[in-house]
Design a protein around this motif. Structure first.
Motif, PDB file in Angstrom:
ATOM      1  N   ALA A 134     -33.273 -54.679 -72.275  1.00  0.00           N
ATOM      2  CA  ALA A 134     -34.308 -53.641 -72.238  1.00  0.00           C
ATOM      3  C   ALA A 134     -33.808 -52.460 -71.421  1.00  0.00           C
ATOM      4  O   ALA A 134     -32.706 -52.480 -70.868  1.00  0.00           O
ATOM      5  CB  ALA A 134     -35.598 -54.201 -71.653  1.00  0.00           C
ATOM      6  N   SER A 135     -34.628 -51.462 -71.332  1.00  0.00           N
ATOM      7  CA  SER A 135     -34.280 -50.243 -70.607  1.00  0.00           C
ATOM      8  C   SER A 135     -34.038 -50.534 -69.126  1.00  0.00           C
ATOM      9  O   SER A 135     -34.738 -51.335 -68.512  1.00  0.00           O
ATOM     10  CB  SER A 135     -35.404 -49.218 -70.761  1.00  0.00           C
ATOM     11  N   GLY A 136     -33.011 -49.886 -68.599  1.00  0.00           N
ATOM     12  CA  GLY A 136     -32.762 -49.962 -67.166  1.00  0.00           C
ATOM     13  C   GLY A 136     -31.727 -50.971 -66.732  1.00  0.00           C
ATOM     14  O   GLY A 136     -31.197 -50.880 -65.621  1.00  0.00           O
ATOM     15  N   GLY A 137     -31.408 -51.962 -67.587  1.00  0.00           N
ATOM     16  CA  GLY A 137     -30.432 -52.973 -67.209  1.00  0.00           C
ATOM     17  C   GLY A 137     -29.030 -52.598 -67.646  1.00  0.00           C
ATOM     18  O   GLY A 137     -28.814 -51.650 -68.402  1.00  0.00           O
ATOM     19  N   THR A 138     -28.058 -53.363 -67.167  1.00  0.00           N
ATOM     20  CA  THR A 138     -26.666 -53.172 -67.558  1.00  0.00           C
ATOM     21  C   THR A 138     -26.199 -54.384 -68.347  1.00  0.00           C
ATOM     22  O   THR A 138     -26.297 -55.518 -67.880  1.00  0.00           O
ATOM     23  CB  THR A 138     -25.762 -52.989 -66.324  1.00  0.00           C
ATOM     24  N   LEU A 139     -25.700 -54.139 -69.548  1.00  0.00           N
ATOM     25  CA  LEU A 139     -25.219 -55.186 -70.442  1.00  0.00           C
ATOM     26  C   LEU A 139     -23.716 -55.052 -70.614  1.00  0.00           C
ATOM     27  O   LEU A 139     -23.211 -53.964 -70.872  1.00  0.00           O
ATOM     28  CB  LEU A 139     -25.894 -55.067 -71.812  1.00  0.00           C
ATOM     29  N   LEU A 140     -23.010 -56.181 -70.499  1.00  0.00           N
ATOM     30  CA  LEU A 140     -21.591 -56.232 -70.805  1.00  0.00           C
ATOM     31  C   LEU A 140     -21.408 -56.894 -72.162  1.00  0.00           C
ATOM     32  O   LEU A 140     -21.893 -58.009 -72.382  1.00  0.00           O
ATOM     33  CB  LEU A 140     -20.839 -57.032 -69.739  1.00  0.00           C
ATOM     34  N   VAL A 141     -20.729 -56.226 -73.086  1.00  0.00           N
ATOM     35  CA  VAL A 141     -20.441 -56.775 -74.402  1.00  0.00           C
ATOM     36  C   VAL A 141     -18.945 -57.044 -74.487  1.00  0.00           C
ATOM     37  O   VAL A 141     -18.134 -56.117 -74.419  1.00  0.00           O
ATOM     38  CB  VAL A 141     -20.872 -55.821 -75.535  1.00  0.00           C
ATOM     39  N   SER A 142     -18.579 -58.320 -74.630  1.00  0.00           N
ATOM     40  CA  SER A 142     -17.178 -58.695 -74.764  1.00  0.00           C
ATOM     41  C   SER A 142     -16.827 -58.762 -76.244  1.00  0.00           C
ATOM     42  O   SER A 142     -17.366 -59.565 -76.984  1.00  0.00           O
ATOM     43  CB  SER A 142     -16.932 -60.060 -74.112  1.00  0.00           C
ATOM     44  N   GLY A 143     -15.912 -57.886 -76.667  1.00  0.00           N
ATOM     45  CA  GLY A 143     -15.587 -57.757 -78.086  1.00  0.00           C
ATOM     46  C   GLY A 143     -16.486 -56.725 -78.731  1.00  0.00           C
ATOM     47  O   GLY A 143     -17.158 -56.992 -79.728  1.00  0.00           O
ATOM     48  N   ALA A 144     -16.495 -55.522 -78.156  1.00  0.00           N
ATOM     49  CA  ALA A 144     -17.513 -54.525 -78.505  1.00  0.00           C
ATOM     50  C   ALA A 144     -17.150 -53.627 -79.674  1.00  0.00           C
ATOM     51  O   ALA A 144     -18.004 -52.866 -80.140  1.00  0.00           O
ATOM     52  CB  ALA A 144     -17.811 -53.650 -77.277  1.00  0.00           C
ATOM     53  N   SER A 145     -15.930 -53.696 -80.191  1.00  0.00           N
ATOM     54  CA  SER A 145     -15.535 -52.707 -81.198  1.00  0.00           C
ATOM     55  C   SER A 145     -15.637 -53.198 -82.635  1.00  0.00           C
ATOM     56  O   SER A 145     -15.482 -52.410 -83.562  1.00  0.00           O
ATOM     57  CB  SER A 145     -14.100 -52.239 -80.933  1.00  0.00           C
ATOM     58  N   GLY A 146     -15.893 -54.486 -82.853  1.00  0.00           N
ATOM     59  CA  GLY A 146     -16.040 -55.003 -84.210  1.00  0.00           C
ATOM     60  C   GLY A 146     -17.408 -54.706 -84.780  1.00  0.00           C
ATOM     61  O   GLY A 146     -18.237 -54.028 -84.156  1.00  0.00           O
ATOM     62  N   ALA A 151     -22.535 -52.989 -83.302  1.00  0.00           N
ATOM     63  CA  ALA A 151     -23.980 -52.984 -83.546  1.00  0.00           C
ATOM     64  C   ALA A 151     -24.736 -53.322 -82.274  1.00  0.00           C
ATOM     65  O   ALA A 151     -25.744 -52.680 -81.941  1.00  0.00           O
ATOM     66  CB  ALA A 151     -24.323 -53.981 -84.653  1.00  0.00           C
ATOM     67  N   ALA A 152     -24.257 -54.330 -81.531  1.00  0.00           N
ATOM     68  CA  ALA A 152     -24.913 -54.710 -80.282  1.00  0.00           C
ATOM     69  C   ALA A 152     -24.900 -53.563 -79.284  1.00  0.00           C
ATOM     70  O   ALA A 152     -25.898 -53.304 -78.595  1.00  0.00           O
ATOM     71  CB  ALA A 152     -24.239 -55.943 -79.690  1.00  0.00           C
TER      72      ALA A 152
END
Length: 303
Positions: A134-146, A151-152
């Motif tokens: 949700a708004s305000g948090g920090t998300l780490l996406v591992s494998g972000a370019s596929g 999309a994530a």
């Protein structure tokens, strides 16, 4: 109708284009004349015998095309409408397919562009919903370019989250264009992420399945703040949630994606197309990692 099928496990050479009976939709389903069907990693895993033991098998869970038969009770689309969605029977790589879940194709997309979306956007949205991004948090996406990772990233940014994404250096500019802060994956990841977020991250999503779960748990603080879509054994070992379709699918995104595309908050993946008859070459390209973006098979006009 012509459809992709294999009768023995093995390499791409076992794939055949065969004649099968025309499928018929059940209640709430539609049949489409397929114009494009997505290709996914699960296709070659099935072909290699890593998933289902039964033979023969058809392939394809996502497609786009023109409605040509309505199932009982269908009133939200009409014959001739352009739709995209999921084929519950796993036989979308064919001239005709039955869609169990579908939505109108966003007006700015052609058939290949629409066929590239269902699996990636549903998987990404389901994982974000499970994490509670949700708004305000920090998300780490591992494998972000596929396809799924990008999309994530875009969905999380649209929700108001700060996103840090791992990718090779060659894809850093691409991630920045999607609204993410890129870092290089591999050894030293924890330190690189802490260089951007000294206190760690609120949530983490593993798309790549490259043994990175211990680092993600360390950065997020607790295993319940991490979801993986790619590392089943690692999820069990580290107490991380493994996201799978049978735990509840995020089908609402099929209806939502058009608005996100038209508002400029979502950029569809680059699509590489192959004719339906060249499914073996399409799988070779995907399996070898020779194609950036999404591989799609085109049938009929494909336009």
């Amino acid at each position: 109708m012509k459809a992709v099928r294999f009768s023995r496990f093995g390499g791409p050479e076992v794939l055949e284009l065969v004649d099968l009976p025309d499928p018929q939709p059940g209640p709430g389903e539609v049949r489409i004349a397929v114009r494009a069907a997505g290709v996914n990693a699960s296709d070659w895993k099935k072909r290699q015998g890593q998933m289902d033991p039964e033979l023969p098998q058809t392939l394809g869970y996502e497609a786009a095309g023109v409605v040509d038969v309505l199932g009982e009770g269908v009133a939200d689309v009409a014959l001739g409408d352009r739709v995209f969605g999921f084929a519950g029977d796993g036989a979308a790589q064919a001239e005709l397919a039955v869609l169990s879940f579908y939505a109108p194709i966003p007006r700015t997309l052609d058939f290949p562009g629409a066929a590239a979306l269902p699996a990636a956007i549903e998987t990404a949205t389901r994982a974000l919903d499970q994490l509670g991004v949700a708004s305000g948090g920090t998300l780490l996406v591992s494998g972000a370019s596929g396809a799924i990772g990008s999309a994530a990233v875009q969905f999380a940014v649209a929700r108001g989250a700060r996103v840090i994404g791992t990718a090779s250096a060659a894809n850093h500019a691409y991630l920045r264009s999607l609204g993410a802060e890129p870092v290089t994956y591999g050894e030293g990841l924890v330190e690189r992420v802490r260089g951007l977020a000294p206190e760690g991250v609120d949530l983490a999503l593993d798309v790549a399945g490259s043994g990175v779960l211990p680092d993600l748990v360390e950065l997020a603080g607790r295993p319940e703040r991490v979801v993986t879509i790619a590392d089943f054994e690692g999820a069990r070992k580290y107490g991380v949630v493994f996201s799978r379709g049978d735990s509840g699918r995020a089908l609402h995104v099929l209806d939502e994606i058009g608005g996100l595309i038209e508002s400029g908050r979502f950029t569809p993946p680059v699509v590489r197309t192959y004719p339906l008859a060249e499914v073996a070459e399409a799988q070779r390209a995907g399996e070898d990692g020779r194609v950036r973006g999404k591989i799609v098979l085109v049938a009929g006009s494909g336009a």
